[in-house]
Write an enzyme that holds these catalytic residues in place. Structure first.
Site, mmCIF file in Angstrom:
data_model
loop_
_atom_site.group_PDB
_atom_site.id
_atom_site.type_symbol
_atom_site.label_atom_id
_atom_site.label_comp_id
_atom_site.label_asym_id
_atom_site.label_seq_id
_atom_site.Cartn_x
_atom_site.Cartn_y
_atom_site.Cartn_z
ATOM 1 N N LYS A 159 4.258 8.575 9.090
ATOM 2 C CA LYS A 159 4.000 7.948 10.389
ATOM 3 C C LYS A 159 5.003 8.378 11.483
ATOM 4 C CE LYS A 159 0.933 4.658 8.375
ATOM 5 N NZ LYS A 159 0.962 3.908 7.149
ATOM 6 N N TYR A 183 0.855 -1.184 0.000
ATOM 7 C CA TYR A 183 0.000 0.000 0.000
ATOM 8 C C TYR A 183 0.890 1.232 0.000
ATOM 9 C CZ TYR A 183 -3.436 3.487 1.516
ATOM 10 O OH TYR A 183 -4.252 4.588 1.606
ATOM 11 N N ASP A 218 9.348 2.498 -0.047
ATOM 12 C CA ASP A 218 8.303 3.171 0.709
ATOM 13 C C ASP A 218 8.434 2.737 2.165
ATOM 14 O OD1 ASP A 218 6.121 4.247 1.900
ATOM 15 O OD2 ASP A 218 4.645 3.453 0.482
HETATM 16 C C1 LIG Z 1 0.360 4.455 5.741
HETATM 17 C C2 LIG Z 1 1.139 4.235 4.509
HETATM 18 C C3 LIG Z 1 1.066 5.116 3.411
HETATM 19 C C4 LIG Z 1 0.082 6.242 3.344
HETATM 20 O O1 LIG Z 1 0.312 7.209 4.311
HETATM 21 P P1 LIG Z 1 -0.888 8.224 4.692
HETATM 22 O O2 LIG Z 1 -0.233 9.138 5.684
HETATM 23 O O3 LIG Z 1 -1.967 7.378 5.261
HETATM 24 O O4 LIG Z 1 -1.282 8.912 3.455
HETATM 25 C C5 LIG Z 1 1.918 4.909 2.347
HETATM 26 N N1 LIG Z 1 2.783 3.871 2.347
HETATM 27 C C6 LIG Z 1 2.866 2.997 3.363
HETATM 28 C C7 LIG Z 1 3.858 1.890 3.301
HETATM 29 C C8 LIG Z 1 2.035 3.138 4.463
HETATM 30 O O5 LIG Z 1 2.105 2.234 5.457
#
Ligand SMILES: *Cc1c(COP(=O)(O)O)cnc(C)c1O
Length: 427
Positions: free
Chosen positions: A265, A143, A237
């Site tokens: 995060k 994701y 990511d």
């Molecule tokens: C949470 C997440 C996102 C998206 O971040 P948001 O702050 O919710 O837009 C993108 N990549 C990874 C791996 C994530 O865990």
């Protein structure tokens, strides 16, 4: 004893779609009413009915020190008093960028944004701008936020080209996204044979959005090699794994260097922050230095920067925290596995630093298809429901990872395991 939450949920649904501002919060995959939260306290959540839960979600990752950490709280309050936003540079942005740059020898510059979605979207634009190519490779079950070109699922026709996974996303926008199976090297090689127009691979090196499914070292090495060989950029990511899996995220675990890294995060410590970072050569393509456009009214917001700064400084001052968090994560998942085994229930478990995962399955899944095929979702839903009733708040889906925060103690985990033992008997 969920009366107030049940009422609040009905009220919320009248004015907010599904009653929530992000779909996973609605508990759709496990059923029941999501507790409405009144406040956090260290390792615990307290809902509006007064129920108290040991929190293994921690706002889906950001809160590595738990709720209401006093250092972070004080930094935020002091910064708030000076104004919320200026739309002009502040020293805090440089300080937070320096904290990140110092830790990575492949990062010279950082650009701050306000969410992980924005970080990834911008990183991909940068990769396309730098390479002059259009296609991107994404892995099923990873994701990367909710931007158009990343909301893809396996298409019905050509094997690798993605189809939109949501109405509202034109197929024209996903036709440049090649969808591959995670941890499948052959599939990845085929993508590079199918297209000579690949700008980048975007990958969660430690996938945490289909449950916890770490990337195999050999697979990640191939990602690196194929990018280098084909003039594409490798984007890690690390929005979830950054400052979670280790002080240098997945980089610190697998020792493979990406060209661009995205963060979110933990770097915001609960405030809305994202970032993407790379070498000075690559970042030099970004406006205003270069021609690739990217902007944000609230980007680098001082309050958010202050929270992130204190959080990273605390982590750096105490790097052994990752071993301590991992020890607790292992105690939890190994304990869960023991009580499951004692009740003849198959449970697959894994951890990376403060991240943990468990699947109600007889075999460890390595990709999205295996997670969907191997896992007993009904059993998970029951487990989740019963644990909530006993005061233990796990992520409400088998497709989510769990998080240990510094405020969680071994005794709390013992209590959780005792409760899990009771619950497993009824599964
Ligand atoms: C949470 C997440 C996102 C998206 O971040 P948001 O702050 O919710 O837009 C993108 N990549 C990874 C791996 C994530 O865990």
């Amino acid at each position: 004893m969920f009366d107030k939450s049940i009422e609040a949920y009905e009220d919320a649904k009248k004015v907010i779609p599904g009653g929530v501002d992000s779909p996973v919060r609605a508990f759709k995959s496990v059923g029941g009413t999501p507790p409405f939260i009144q406040k956090g306290e260290g390792a615990f959540l307290i809902d509006i009915d007064g129920n108290k839960y040991l929190d293994f979600v921690q706002s889906w990752g950001p809160l590595i020190f738990g709720h209401c950490d006093s250092d972070i709280e004080n930094a935020v309050i002091e910064t708030v008093k000076k104004g919320l936003s200026f739309g002009a540079p502040t020293l805090l942005e440089t300080q937070l960028a320096n904290e990140i740059v110092e830790m990575y020898d492949n990062i010279d510059k950082v650009r701050f944004v306000s969410s992980g979605t924005e970080a990834v979207m911008s990183a991909i634009r940068l990769a396309r701008g730098v390479t002059g190519k259009n296609d991107i490779i994404k892995f099923e079950g990873n994701y990367h936020g909710h931007s158009d070109s990343l909301l893809v699922q396996a298409g019905s026709g050509m094997a690798t080209f993605g189809a939109p996974s949501s109405p509202g996303v034109p197929a024209d926008l996903t036709k440049h996204t090649l969808l591959c199976e995670y941890n499948n090297i052959e599939n990845l090689k085929k993508c590079f044979e199918d297209s000579s127009d690949i700008a980048c691979i975007i990958v969660e090196p430690i996938a945490g959005n289909m449950g916890l499914v770490p990337g195999d070292i050999e697979f990640l090495k191939q990602c690196r090699e194929l990018c280098t060989k084909n003039g594409a950029l490798l984007i890690f990511d690390e929005v979830m794994s950054g400052f979670r899996a280790s002080l240098t995220g997945a980089h610190g675990v697998v020792d493979i260097k990406a060209d661009i890294i995205t963060f979110g995060k933990v770097i915001g410590a609960g405030m809305p922050v994202g970032a993407f970072a790379s070498s000075k050569e690559i970042m030099g393509n970004l406006s205003p230095e270069g021609a690739v456009y990217q902007a944000g009214t609230l980007s680098g917001n001082p309050v958010a920067m202050a929270a992130g700064l204190v959080s990273l400084q605390k982590l750096k001052a105490n790097p052994s925290i990752y071993d301590e968090l991992n020890k607790k994560a292992l105690k939890l998942v190994n304990g869960l596995k023991d009580v499951a085994t004692a009740n003849n229930i198959g449970l697959q478990v894994d951890t990376r630093g403060s991240m943990f995962g468990f699947f109600f399955a007889d075999k460890q899944p390595k990709n999205f298809k295996e997670v969907s095929e191997f896992c007993n979702f009904e059993r998970f839903a029951k487990f989740h429901h019963e644990m909530i009733k006993k005061g233990f708040y796990f992520a409400c889906s088998q497709y989510e990872a769990g998080f240990i925060c510094a405020a969680i103690t071994e005794e709390m985990i013992d209590e959780c395991l005792a409760a899990a033992n009771e619950v497993m008997k009824s599964l």
